[in-house]
Design a protein around this motif. Structure first.
Motif, PDB file in Angstrom:
ATOM      1  N   GLN A 150       0.846  -1.175   0.000  1.00 35.10           N
ATOM      2  CA  GLN A 150       0.000   0.000   0.000  1.00 35.10           C
ATOM      3  C   GLN A 150       0.893   1.240   0.000  1.00 35.10           C
ATOM      4  N   MET A 180      -0.140  -5.703   2.508  1.00 36.88           N
ATOM      5  CA  MET A 180      -1.300  -6.292   1.835  1.00 36.88           C
ATOM      6  C   MET A 180      -1.448  -7.784   2.129  1.00 36.88           C
ATOM      7  N   ARG A 183      -4.604  -9.831   1.225  1.00 39.04           N
ATOM      8  CA  ARG A 183      -4.949 -10.061  -0.178  1.00 39.04           C
ATOM      9  C   ARG A 183      -3.887 -10.848  -0.944  1.00 39.04           C
ATOM     10  N   PRO A 193      -2.391  -3.656  -7.257  1.00 40.78           N
ATOM     11  CA  PRO A 193      -1.709  -3.298  -6.022  1.00 40.78           C
ATOM     12  C   PRO A 193      -1.001  -1.963  -6.245  1.00 40.78           C
TER      13      PRO A 193
END
Length: 279
Positions: A150, A180, A183, A193
């Protein structure tokens, strides 16, 4: 040095930038690249490959590795004599050259799984909106490295880059968000992403050319963060776990004060460009 073959367009090109590399790691990288190219050629019965090797200084004798690449049908161009101009600017020397339909930005400390290139190109061919592919990345112990990120806060970078492992546990929830972990796994493709690792970036070359490669203001660190964020402006980014690589690299804090200083300098440039987030 082999010239780019005239009149023979190649489907894939790659660039590897080295500065005083570990000879054995570089040899492993090039050997794994040759094996992946062999597998790609057998699977597709088409295509050609060209490697740009950019010597920022201290390139050891790797004639055996280059001969193995030649046996795999890989032409190469050695770019040298420019001095240590940094990671991104080194790759940019290749990006201004003729490229294949796809271009692979590759670290000299990566082992590519033999079927990685074939699976990566298969995915890109099936998804024309994808401009950049990032693989599943594992460490020497076979553990997944969570290198899709992120947008970072300053605290994220300090914790992830410099705190000892024992203290990182106090920030586990924060790091899980940044990396992340909810995910990213070894099964599911993840679209868009925000940031992916520069150790293996497979681009459509027209997308990479449109972006003019890396921002030359970064000497080392954060050039991949910058390029990832800019890619979202022109194409989609995909994390594809069926494409697998092994990464031997380490963090800045484990490489000494010079790397810490370069990390901090590049972080300052990154946040000044894209915006500061503290907490």
């Amino acid at each position: 040095m082999n010239a780019v073959p005239r009149g023979n367009p190649f489907e894939i090109s790659a660039s590897v930038v080295v500065f005083r590399p570990d000879r054995m790691l570089l040899a492993r990288t090039l050997a794994s690249l040759a094996a992946a190219i062999d597998a790609f050629a057998m699977r597709t019965e088409s295509g050609a490959f060209h490697l740009y090797l950019i010597d920022n200084g201290g390139l050891p004798d790797i004639r055996e590795s280059l001969e193995a690449l030649a046996r795999a049908g890989v032409h190469h161009t050695l770019i040298a004599g420019h001095g240590n101009i940094g990671y991104g600017r080194g790759h940019n020397l290749a990006i201004t050259q003729p490229l294949g339909r796809y271009h692979l930005i590759l670290n000299p400390d990566i082992d590519i799984h033999p079927d990685a290139l074939a699976k990566a190109i298969e995915f890109m061919e099936a998804h024309p909106d994808a401009g950049l592919l990032s693989p599943a990345i594992f460490d020497d112990d076979g553990e997944m490295q969570f290198l899709c990120r992120q947008y970072p806060t300053l605290i994220d970078l300090l914790v992830r880059g410099f705190l000892p492992t024992s203290m990182r546990r106090l920030f586990a929830r924060r790091l899980a968000r940044y990396e992340m972990r909810a995910r990213i796994n070894g099964r599911d493709t993840v679209w868009d992403p925000p940031i992916v690792s520069g150790c293996f970036m497979l681009f459509r070359s027209d997308v990479l050319k449109r972006l003019s490669g890396f921002d030359p203001r970064y000497f080392l660190y954060f050039e991949d963060y910058d390029l990832s964020l800019r890619t979202h402006d022109v194409a989609r980014v995909a994390y594809v776990p069926s494409v697998r690589v092994l990464h031997h690299g380490g963090g800045a804090s484990r490489k000494g004060f010079a790397h810490i200083r370069m990390f901090v300098t590049s972080a300052f440039k990154f946040f000044n460009r894209f915006g500061w987030k503290w907490l």
